[in-house]
Design a protein around this motif. Structure first.
Motif, PDB file in Angstrom:
ATOM      1  N   PHE A   7     -33.834   1.870   0.296  1.00 28.38           N
ATOM      2  CA  PHE A   7     -34.123   3.153   0.790  1.00 28.38           C
ATOM      3  C   PHE A   7     -35.501   3.841  -0.059  1.00 28.38           C
ATOM      4  N   ASN A   9     -37.184   7.271  -0.615  1.00 26.77           N
ATOM      5  CA  ASN A   9     -36.433   8.683  -0.834  1.00 26.77           C
ATOM      6  C   ASN A   9     -37.134   9.775  -0.085  1.00 26.77           C
ATOM      7  N   THR A  12     -37.251  10.269   3.754  1.00 25.34           N
ATOM      8  CA  THR A  12     -36.360   9.338   4.008  1.00 25.34           C
ATOM      9  C   THR A  12     -34.874   9.920   3.961  1.00 25.34           C
ATOM     10  N   LEU A  13     -34.542  10.061   2.614  1.00 24.86           N
ATOM     11  CA  LEU A  13     -33.281  10.527   2.241  1.00 24.86           C
ATOM     12  C   LEU A  13     -33.215  12.171   1.876  1.00 24.86           C
ATOM     13  N   LEU A 146     -31.108  17.176   0.458  1.00 28.50           N
ATOM     14  CA  LEU A 146     -30.720  15.789   1.329  1.00 28.50           C
ATOM     15  C   LEU A 146     -30.808  16.103   2.604  1.00 28.50           C
ATOM     16  N   VAL A 150     -26.619  11.843   4.496  1.00 29.82           N
ATOM     17  CA  VAL A 150     -27.149  10.923   3.454  1.00 29.82           C
ATOM     18  C   VAL A 150     -25.933  10.423   2.645  1.00 29.82           C
ATOM     19  N   THR A 153     -23.328   8.172   4.755  1.00 28.16           N
ATOM     20  CA  THR A 153     -24.122   7.157   5.168  1.00 28.16           C
ATOM     21  C   THR A 153     -24.187   6.093   4.195  1.00 28.16           C
ATOM     22  N   ILE A 182     -26.037  10.591  -5.036  1.00 29.97           N
ATOM     23  CA  ILE A 182     -25.346   9.829  -3.602  1.00 29.97           C
ATOM     24  C   ILE A 182     -24.770   8.578  -4.172  1.00 29.97           C
ATOM     25  N   THR A 234     -37.512   6.032   9.445  1.00 29.49           N
ATOM     26  CA  THR A 234     -36.981   7.174   9.987  1.00 29.49           C
ATOM     27  C   THR A 234     -37.948   8.248  10.448  1.00 29.49           C
ATOM     28  N   ILE A 256     -30.796   9.743   9.680  1.00 29.97           N
ATOM     29  CA  ILE A 256     -30.414   8.695   8.695  1.00 29.97           C
ATOM     30  C   ILE A 256     -29.118   8.254   8.969  1.00 29.97           C
ATOM     31  N   LYS A 257     -28.099   9.026   9.716  1.00 29.90           N
ATOM     32  CA  LYS A 257     -26.812   8.651  10.089  1.00 29.90           C
ATOM     33  C   LYS A 257     -26.922   7.406  10.948  1.00 29.90           C
TER      34      LYS A 257
END
Length: 264
Positions: A7, A9, A12-13, A146, A150, A153, A182, A234, A256-257
């Protein structure tokens, strides 16, 4: 076969909020993508400062950034550029630049606090150098929270047997903190990674027998996308995506899910 998900960051997250300041004009921007800005030139380099930005508030706002970098021996990494450069070339500019001051970074703080009242993660600060002219052309201050889903996921992917890896151009301290938040192993958290470095992380995992999915949102993910077995773009950040990225990805997700539903 073993599987790994790498990933990015920021964007994205983490839902990213950034303030970019044009050092010469003094203008502040919240709607400019720093990577797109750099991609349009052959002289700009994004340099991440390995420093807790909040500490700048305790210093005289008119102090030169170059003096702060030297006095506190602040480390740095080149995160994104379109040309080959060396750390020594960058250091030469950072140590001798005489226009950018502390307030060029801290001026963005009030805007970030308004955007993210309960900041979960401060990615810190960066500068964009004009290597041809030898100046700090822009400063960047960023923070975020977040994206929804996240943690669930990442947990679901781990339950499926996936190794989770973070590879980001953001400050190392911020990425280590994100890993704690996370549930990612510290040794799998890689901060201040360049575009090529992300690709090398993917390749290293493949060499270790992993089938790799790369999940990202920006131009600094493009080489990792090309190297990965599966690439996922994403668009949850809701910023314009470079065409260079759109045609290099296998999947495009709005949340992101959706990543945990991709079979690879």
């Amino acid at each position: 076969m073993k599987k790994a998900v790498v990933f990015d960051n920021s964007g994205t997250l983490i839902e990213r909020y950034r303030v970019i300041k044009d050092v010469i004009s003094g203008n502040l921007f919240t709607d400019i993508n720093s990577l797109d800005l750099i991609d349009q030139t052959d002289s700009l380099a994004l340099v991440v400062l390995q420093y807790n930005t909040n500490k700048l508030m305790d210093l005289d706002s008119n102090t030169l950034l170059s003096d702060v970098i030297k006095e506190y021996d602040i480390d740095f990494d080149v995160s994104f550029t379109n040309f080959e450069t060396t750390k020594e070339d960058v250091k030469e500019i950072l140590y001798n630049e005489n226009s950018a001051i502390i307030s060029d970074i801290t001026d963005g703080f009030p805007i970030l606090r308004e955007k993210v009242p309960h900041m979960q993660l401060c990615n810190g600060s960066a500068v964009i150098l004009d290597m041809d002219v030898g100046i700090i052309a822009y400063t960047i201050t960023s923070a975020g929270k977040l994206f929804d889903g996240v943690i669930d996921t990442v947990s679901e992917l781990k339950s499926q047997g996936c190794e989770i890896v973070l590879a980001s151009g953001d400050r190392k301290g911020a990425i280590n903190r994100l890993a704690d938040m996370i549930g990612v192993k510290k040794e799998n958290a890689h901060g201040s990674i360049s575009t090529r470095g992300k690709c090398e992380i993917v390749k290293s995992l493949q060499d270790d027998g992993y089938k790799v999915m790369m999940v990202g949102d920006g131009l600094n993910d493009v080489l990792a996308f090309k190297q990965a077995d599966v690439s996922v773009l994403t668009i949850e950040q809701q910023e314009e995506v470079s065409p260079k990225l759109m045609d290099k990805t296998d999947y495009i997700v709005e949340s992101i899910k959706e990543v945990k539903e991709i079979d690879f």
